[in-house]
Write a protein that holds these residues in place. Structure first.
Motif, PDB file in Angstrom:
ATOM      1  N   HIS A  30       0.880  -1.170   0.000  1.00  0.00           N
ATOM      2  CA  HIS A  30       0.000   0.000   0.000  1.00  0.00           C
ATOM      3  C   HIS A  30       0.917   1.219   0.000  1.00  0.00           C
ATOM      4  O   HIS A  30       1.811   1.332   0.847  1.00  0.00           O
ATOM      5  CB  HIS A  30      -0.885   0.020   1.238  1.00  0.00           C
ATOM      6  CG  HIS A  30      -2.016  -0.966   1.173  1.00  0.00           C
ATOM      7  ND1 HIS A  30      -3.111  -0.773   0.372  1.00  0.00           N
ATOM      8  CD2 HIS A  30      -2.211  -2.151   1.801  1.00  0.00           C
ATOM      9  CE1 HIS A  30      -3.955  -1.792   0.514  1.00  0.00           C
ATOM     10  NE2 HIS A  30      -3.429  -2.657   1.370  1.00  0.00           N
ATOM     11  N   LEU A  31       0.708   2.130  -0.932  1.00  0.00           N
ATOM     12  CA  LEU A  31       1.544   3.319  -1.090  1.00  0.00           C
ATOM     13  C   LEU A  31       0.993   4.455  -0.203  1.00  0.00           C
ATOM     14  O   LEU A  31      -0.069   4.312   0.398  1.00  0.00           O
ATOM     15  CB  LEU A  31       1.561   3.714  -2.562  1.00  0.00           C
ATOM     16  CG  LEU A  31       2.043   2.585  -3.503  1.00  0.00           C
ATOM     17  CD1 LEU A  31       2.025   3.042  -4.951  1.00  0.00           C
ATOM     18  CD2 LEU A  31       3.435   2.095  -3.108  1.00  0.00           C
ATOM     19  N   PRO A  32       1.726   5.594  -0.127  1.00  0.00           N
ATOM     20  CA  PRO A  32       1.282   6.688   0.751  1.00  0.00           C
ATOM     21  C   PRO A  32      -0.160   7.137   0.507  1.00  0.00           C
ATOM     22  O   PRO A  32      -0.826   7.632   1.418  1.00  0.00           O
ATOM     23  CB  PRO A  32       2.273   7.814   0.436  1.00  0.00           C
ATOM     24  CG  PRO A  32       3.523   7.090   0.062  1.00  0.00           C
ATOM     25  CD  PRO A  32       3.071   5.861  -0.686  1.00  0.00           C
ATOM     26  N   ASP A  33      -0.684   6.977  -0.716  1.00  0.00           N
ATOM     27  CA  ASP A  33      -2.081   7.365  -0.965  1.00  0.00           C
ATOM     28  C   ASP A  33      -3.036   6.176  -0.819  1.00  0.00           C
ATOM     29  O   ASP A  33      -4.181   6.251  -1.241  1.00  0.00           O
ATOM     30  CB  ASP A  33      -2.226   7.986  -2.353  1.00  0.00           C
ATOM     31  CG  ASP A  33      -1.927   6.973  -3.462  1.00  0.00           C
ATOM     32  OD1 ASP A  33      -1.580   5.808  -3.135  1.00  0.00           O
ATOM     33  OD2 ASP A  33      -2.046   7.328  -4.641  1.00  0.00           O
ATOM     34  N   ASP A  40       7.329  -4.900  -3.551  1.00  0.00           N
ATOM     35  CA  ASP A  40       7.947  -4.512  -2.290  1.00  0.00           C
ATOM     36  C   ASP A  40       8.212  -3.018  -2.138  1.00  0.00           C
ATOM     37  O   ASP A  40       9.078  -2.622  -1.359  1.00  0.00           O
ATOM     38  CB  ASP A  40       9.268  -5.288  -2.143  1.00  0.00           C
ATOM     39  CG  ASP A  40       9.047  -6.788  -2.264  1.00  0.00           C
ATOM     40  OD1 ASP A  40       8.039  -7.270  -1.695  1.00  0.00           O
ATOM     41  OD2 ASP A  40       9.842  -7.470  -2.934  1.00  0.00           O
ATOM     42  N   ALA A  41       7.452  -2.180  -2.861  1.00  0.00           N
ATOM     43  CA  ALA A  41       7.703  -0.724  -2.799  1.00  0.00           C
ATOM     44  C   ALA A  41       7.659  -0.212  -1.355  1.00  0.00           C
ATOM     45  O   ALA A  41       8.422   0.678  -0.990  1.00  0.00           O
ATOM     46  CB  ALA A  41       6.678   0.018  -3.651  1.00  0.00           C
ATOM     47  N   SER A  42       6.813  -0.798  -0.505  1.00  0.00           N
ATOM     48  CA  SER A  42       6.678  -0.299   0.869  1.00  0.00           C
ATOM     49  C   SER A  42       7.474  -1.132   1.873  1.00  0.00           C
ATOM     50  O   SER A  42       7.271  -1.014   3.087  1.00  0.00           O
ATOM     51  CB  SER A  42       5.196  -0.266   1.273  1.00  0.00           C
ATOM     52  OG  SER A  42       4.490   0.590   0.429  1.00  0.00           O
ATOM     53  N   MET A  43       8.366  -1.991   1.372  1.00  0.00           N
ATOM     54  CA  MET A  43       9.201  -2.794   2.281  1.00  0.00           C
ATOM     55  C   MET A  43      10.242  -1.875   2.944  1.00  0.00           C
ATOM     56  O   MET A  43      10.908  -1.105   2.261  1.00  0.00           O
ATOM     57  CB  MET A  43       9.914  -3.886   1.474  1.00  0.00           C
ATOM     58  CG  MET A  43      10.796  -4.796   2.280  1.00  0.00           C
ATOM     59  SD  MET A  43      11.443  -6.157   1.261  1.00  0.00           S
ATOM     60  CE  MET A  43      12.797  -5.346   0.411  1.00  0.00           C
ATOM     61  N   ALA A  44      10.356  -1.956   4.278  1.00  0.00           N
ATOM     62  CA  ALA A  44      11.339  -1.129   4.993  1.00  0.00           C
ATOM     63  C   ALA A  44      12.496  -2.019   5.453  1.00  0.00           C
ATOM     64  O   ALA A  44      12.327  -3.222   5.641  1.00  0.00           O
ATOM     65  CB  ALA A  44      10.668  -0.463   6.190  1.00  0.00           C
ATOM     66  N   GLN A 182       1.791   0.301   3.904  1.00  0.00           N
ATOM     67  CA  GLN A 182       1.895  -1.038   4.506  1.00  0.00           C
ATOM     68  C   GLN A 182       2.512  -1.993   3.499  1.00  0.00           C
ATOM     69  O   GLN A 182       2.218  -1.925   2.307  1.00  0.00           O
ATOM     70  CB  GLN A 182       0.502  -1.571   4.870  1.00  0.00           C
ATOM     71  CG  GLN A 182      -0.064  -1.004   6.153  1.00  0.00           C
ATOM     72  CD  GLN A 182      -1.389  -1.635   6.519  1.00  0.00           C
ATOM     73  OE1 GLN A 182      -2.267  -1.750   5.670  1.00  0.00           O
ATOM     74  NE2 GLN A 182      -1.532  -2.059   7.755  1.00  0.00           N
ATOM     75  N   TRP A 183       3.332  -2.883   4.026  1.00  0.00           N
ATOM     76  CA  TRP A 183       3.906  -3.931   3.179  1.00  0.00           C
ATOM     77  C   TRP A 183       3.283  -5.250   3.625  1.00  0.00           C
ATOM     78  O   TRP A 183       3.374  -5.600   4.808  1.00  0.00           O
ATOM     79  CB  TRP A 183       5.425  -3.956   3.345  1.00  0.00           C
ATOM     80  CG  TRP A 183       6.102  -4.973   2.491  1.00  0.00           C
ATOM     81  CD1 TRP A 183       5.968  -5.123   1.136  1.00  0.00           C
ATOM     82  CD2 TRP A 183       7.049  -5.963   2.924  1.00  0.00           C
ATOM     83  NE1 TRP A 183       6.768  -6.146   0.699  1.00  0.00           N
ATOM     84  CE2 TRP A 183       7.436  -6.681   1.770  1.00  0.00           C
ATOM     85  CE3 TRP A 183       7.596  -6.310   4.150  1.00  0.00           C
ATOM     86  CZ2 TRP A 183       8.357  -7.734   1.818  1.00  0.00           C
ATOM     87  CZ3 TRP A 183       8.507  -7.352   4.200  1.00  0.00           C
ATOM     88  CH2 TRP A 183       8.883  -8.057   3.048  1.00  0.00           C
TER      89      TRP A 183
END
Ligand code: A3P
Ligand code: MG
Ligand code: MG
Length: 351
Positions: A30-33, A40-44, A182-183
């Protein structure tokens, strides 16, 4: 109409059914919007050594961006993930959070819950059900608002315990907390002979920034806790470990990193726990919970769902016959209700 019920398991039990080591099927972000995209764009990335002691977990509270809780997303992300394979028919498709609730129910003496279940195309789908018009729900929302800062500190800890993309703000700070981000990891597992397809949020992974997803064995769950400075606080922590253990165990997350903070939100220390050793740690401390009743209960509840709900699958009963492509067949709804210290009942709500 009640179709089945289950009391809580007794304390003395035979060895519990096995929980199969979870296998990662896919991930999405889930991206900022709040948009959802595969991968895995939201993987930290976990910060080696963890968050710095002295970090202020109240920092950035007024700038926070919060996910709109009114949006009901149901199992949308999971259903999308199903299209990417890995499901085995004859089992349960759900969020890890639902499994955590069922699993910890034998030791839950305060909060009841209700879930809804239906069968479709060979699987039982299970999600939370909340009556948003009820007094209970408004009460809960009010309580949540009162605890907004406490809850924020949990997210702020995530910002300090992961590697920032750009340094801005206090040392180690990853930027504005946005709970839209969220990832999610989707795993395949099984309890006894019930196949599971579960989705859940994963906080971060160990690995160099920018490296590809290293897999479940490198995942880390982040938690915060008040500094433990009394016997009572120790007891509360040992009790909380049941939920931490269940949550991470179910998804195959091997490490739980807990940050201990003051009331004001200053991080005093942190400690990495191995998920697998949490039950022994809790038992040594005198906690009343053990994994066996949890696994027995999870297995019994899910077996009951498969037995009672799966045969109402519109594909099986013929209710889906003759429908146009894209039409949703009439689903037979069930309610699964848990009453603390009693057990669960399964009620048929019909179509
Ligand atoms: P802490 O549990 O460390 O306080 P998670 O730990 O599951 O990754 O969730 C991250 C944070 O979200 C939590 O951090 C907590 O602050 C907040 N949170 C999670 N579930 C919540 C709930 N049911 N009500 C309020 N806050 C919640
Ligand atoms: Mg999380
Ligand atoms: Mg967490």
């Amino acid at each position: 109409m009640q179709v089945a019920s289950l009391g809580l398991p007794p304390a003395q039990l035979p060895p519990p059914p096995a929980y199969r080591k979870p296998v990662l099927v896919t991930t999405y972000s889930h991206l900022p919007d709040r948009h959802l995209e595969p991968g895995d764009a939201s993987m930290a990335y976990f910060r080696p050594g963890g968050a710095l002691p002295g970090s202020d977990l109240a920092y950035g509270f007024d700038e926070r961006i919060e996910r709109d809780e009114r949006l009901e997303e149901h199992l949308d992300g999971m259903c999308w993930a199903l299209g990417r394979g890995g499901e085995r028919k004859g089992g349960v498709v759900s969020w890890r959070g639902m499994m955590t609730r069922i699993m910890t129910a034998p030791f839950e003496d305060r909060e009841g819950w209700e879930m809804r279940a239906l069968a479709l195309d060979g699987s039982v789908y299970l999600e939370i059900w909340e009556d948003r018009d009820s007094a209970d729900y408004s009460y809960k929302m009010k309580e949540n608002a009162q605890w907004a800062l406490q809850s924020y500190m949990g997210y702020a800890y995530e910002a300090y315990a992961t590697i920032p993309e750009a340094e801005d703000g206090p040392e180690g700070w990853s930027g504005t907390v946005n709970t839209n981000v969220q990832w999610c990891n989707v795993v395949r597992s099984a309890i006894g002979d019930v196949p599971l397809f579960l989705g859940g949020e994963v906080d971060c992974v160990r690995g160099p920034v920018g490296s590809p997803n290293p897999g479940l064995d490198a995942t880390v769950e982040l938690k915060t806790n008040k500094v433990i400075n009394s016997e009572r606080a120790d007891k509360i922590f040992l009790k909380k470990l049941l939920k931490h253990w269940a949550q991470s165990f179910l998804l195959g997350v091997p490490t739980v990193d807990v940050g201990f903070r003051t009331d004001a939100g200053i991080l005093e220390s942190r400690h990495e726990f191995e998920t697998a050793t949490l039950p022994a740690l809790a038992a040594r401390g005198g906690a009343n919970w053990t994994p066996a009743p949890c696994l027995h209960f999870l297995s019994a509840v899910l077996s009951m769902l498969v037995r009672e709900v799966l045969p109402t699958d519109p594909v099986v009963t013929g209710a889906a016959d003759g429908l146009e492509e894209g039409d949703l067949p009439p689903a037979h709804l069930f309610s699964l209700r848990f009453t603390p210290r009693r057990g669960v009942e399964l009620v048929s709500l019909g179509e």
